[in-house]
Design an enzyme around this catalytic site. Structure first.
Site, PDB file in Angstrom:
ATOM      1  N   LYS A 162     -67.631  25.708  -9.676  1.00  0.00           N
ATOM      2  CA  LYS A 162     -68.189  25.442  -8.342  1.00  0.00           C
ATOM      3  C   LYS A 162     -69.701  25.677  -8.365  1.00  0.00           C
ATOM      4  O   LYS A 162     -70.191  26.565  -9.077  1.00  0.00           O
ATOM      5  CB  LYS A 162     -67.499  26.372  -7.332  1.00  0.00           C
ATOM      6  CG  LYS A 162     -67.843  26.097  -5.877  1.00  0.00           C
ATOM      7  CD  LYS A 162     -67.017  27.007  -4.957  1.00  0.00           C
ATOM      8  CE  LYS A 162     -67.360  26.825  -3.495  1.00  0.00           C
ATOM      9  NZ  LYS A 162     -66.573  27.690  -2.605  1.00  0.00           N
ATOM     10  N   SER A 190     -64.074  25.416   1.210  1.00  0.00           N
ATOM     11  CA  SER A 190     -65.292  24.842   0.696  1.00  0.00           C
ATOM     12  C   SER A 190     -65.236  24.450  -0.783  1.00  0.00           C
ATOM     13  O   SER A 190     -66.083  23.689  -1.237  1.00  0.00           O
ATOM     14  CB  SER A 190     -66.443  25.837   0.897  1.00  0.00           C
ATOM     15  OG  SER A 190     -66.230  27.000   0.127  1.00  0.00           O
ATOM     16  N   SER A 238     -61.395  29.480   1.084  1.00  0.00           N
ATOM     17  CA  SER A 238     -62.004  28.312   0.434  1.00  0.00           C
ATOM     18  C   SER A 238     -61.410  27.865  -0.886  1.00  0.00           C
ATOM     19  O   SER A 238     -61.768  26.812  -1.391  1.00  0.00           O
ATOM     20  CB  SER A 238     -63.491  28.570   0.214  1.00  0.00           C
ATOM     21  OG  SER A 238     -64.189  28.227   1.375  1.00  0.00           O
TER      22      SER A 238
END
Ligand code: GLN
Length: 494
Positions: free
Chosen positions: A85, A160, A184
């Site tokens: 990420k 997210s 997330s």
């Protein structure tokens, strides 16, 4: 040899590692297969956009891993690729948190989770898309534009860590790192039909991970099975002297992660969530079947009431936004990323850089966070949220003194259409209805793709455990996999 690119991309991490070890597949072949899957997808009409950057040296690293293996290197993940990420530092690579403000910022060191994977021989493939500074539930707040859900490209993959979920579910990486502050990892895992682990606070080091809400943040893993999750966790977990909140946790060898005998295992079902308002009936239908399956294995299921859970989302947003307002003050136009300097002094530089660099949702949160902490409330609102949090921790711990596990749907809805909530922050926040209590209570939780709606949309169910109960929840998920299969692309035979 003899495996097509699609065959390779469909393999789980554990399967891939076995083939690497017995010499029937090379790391270079694997990385090439993923690269070609990613390239093909980029030119399709509705690309996933899970990656915001494919690392140009991935093939070189894979070839080096293959050469090391030939020379007798036995590192546990040698040649196994993974995706990262965009808020986790990989030395020498961009790390932008999906934000304009960090455009051009290059990470000067590796996050501990990354260095442990690299030390184990794993090969980073690229950076994945995310909501700006991990604030969101759909990846639509990313400065790169949204990712798409591989199951239905008109839907969001969740957020997210939506980019990480999209690349794992879409066959572009065997596993990916995400981060969690309030759901997330689990939410996108649920929307895309993959596994998503939020470990206990402290299981994984936060060193090198860009902070959002420091008392809640934790790195998480998106993968295709319980074993794959255990594999990545076993390499990354453990005390790190660079993060004083990290703990020592040994995860035993995942290659023989034994299924958990569910006979007599006591499972709590929190009433506040399993009969919650706003819970989609198609999700309760899957949840009910899951409960029937657990009972059929001999588990004892009880509905319990934890009234304070009703306040979890509100409590989460007060704490997370207060901590975010403080954490994000470091993006000042001086130390990181872009600088907008009208030449009128420091205040103007600060205001121009931040006005230009942050997106609307991040600004909204900084404003709310600062307001909550302001003298207007003399800290009362934050203090109140902290006492609600203490109550959540206590009441959840009390439940785990009597029960082994907890089952909760991951989200009140399935993946929603792109654009449908982007202008309605409250609706977006409510996606986290069932996930934030886990971060507040600091316990581990695994979202397992346990079923589908009649329309074929994945439904994730969380198996939560007591603090540092990772192994137990992974083993319970393994039991489900062995009995029901981990065919997340098919209707789960519940
Ligand atoms: N969706 C939640 C939020 O926007 C959780 C985010 C996260 O876990 N990073 O705050």
């Amino acid at each position: 040899m003899g495996k097509s690119e699609t065959d390779i991309c469909d393999l789980s991490a554990v399967e891939m590692l076995k083939l690497l070890e017995d010499g029937s597949l090379s790391s270079l072949e694997i990385v090439k297969a993923y690269k070609s899957a990613w390239e093909k997808d980029c030119t399709s009409g509705k690309p996933l956009q899970g990656y915001v950057e494919w690392y140009s040296d991935a093939e070189e690293k894979a070839a080096a891993a293959d050469a090391a293996r030939k020379n007798g290197d036995k590192s546990p993940l040698l040649g196994l690729p993974f995706a990262v990420k965009d808020n986790i530092s990989v030395k020498g690579k961009k790390c932008t948190c999906g934000s304009h403000i960090l455009e051009g910022y290059i990470a000067p060191y590796n996050a501990t989770v990354v260095s442990r994977l690299l030390d184990a021989g794993a090969v980073p493939l690229g950076r994945t898309n995310m909501d700006e500074f991990a604030m969101g539930s759909s990846t639509e707040y990313s400065s790169y534009g949204p990712s798409r859900n591989p199951v239905d490209r008109n839907l969001t993959p969740g957020g997210s860590s939506g980019g990480s979920a999209a690349v794992v579910a879409g066959g572009q990486a065997p596993f990916a790192l995400g981060t969690e502050t309030g759901g997330s990892v689990r939410l996108p895992a649920s929307y895309c039909g993959v596994y998503g682990l939020k470990p206990t606070y402290g299981t994984l080091s936060r060193y090198g991970v860009v902070a959002f809400g420091s008392s809640l943040d934790q790195v998480g893993i998106l993968s295709k099975s319980a074993e794959d999750t255990a594999l990545a966790l076993s390499v990354m977990a453990g005390r790190d002297r660079c993060d004083d909140t990290s703990a020592s946790l040994e995860i035993s060898n995942p290659s023989n992660l034994p299924p958990l005998d569910l006979k007599g295992v006591k499972i709590a079902l929190p009433k506040e969530f399993v009969v919650a308002k706003g819970l989609d009936s198609r999700i309760s239908a899957v949840f009910d079947k899951v409960c029937v399956w657990f009972k059929s294995q001999g588990a004892i299921l009880d509905v319990v009431s934890i009234p304070v859970l009703e306040a979890a989302v509100s409590c989460y947003y007060v704490i997370a936004l207060s901590e975010a307002a403080s954490n994000l003050s470091r993006f000042d136009g001086i130390r990181y990323g872009i600088r907008r300097d009208p030449g009128e002094g420091y205040d103007e530089l600060y205001v121009s850089t931040r006005s230009d660099g942050f997106g609307a949702e991040v600004k909204r949160r900084i404003v709310i966070g600062n307001y909550v902490l302001s003298t207007h409330f003399s800290g009362d609102c934050y203090k109140k949220a902290m006492s609600v949090r203490a109550r959540i921790q206590k009441d959840v711990a009390d439940v785990f003194s009597k029960y082994d596990l907890m089952l909760v749907p991951t989200s009140p809805t399935t993946a929603f259409p792109l654009g449908s909530k982007v202008d309605d922050p409250l609706a977006m926040y409510l996606s986290d209805l069932f996930t934030t209590f886990v971060n507040l209570a600091r316990i581990p939780s695994l979202s397992v793709p346990m079923g589908k709606t009649p329309e074929g949309l994945p439904v994730g169910i969380q198996i939560c455990g007591p603090m540092f109960g990772e192994e137990k929840i992974l083993r319970a998920a393994k039991t489900w996999e062995v009995d029901c299969g981990r065919e997340f692309s098919a209707e789960a035979p519940l």
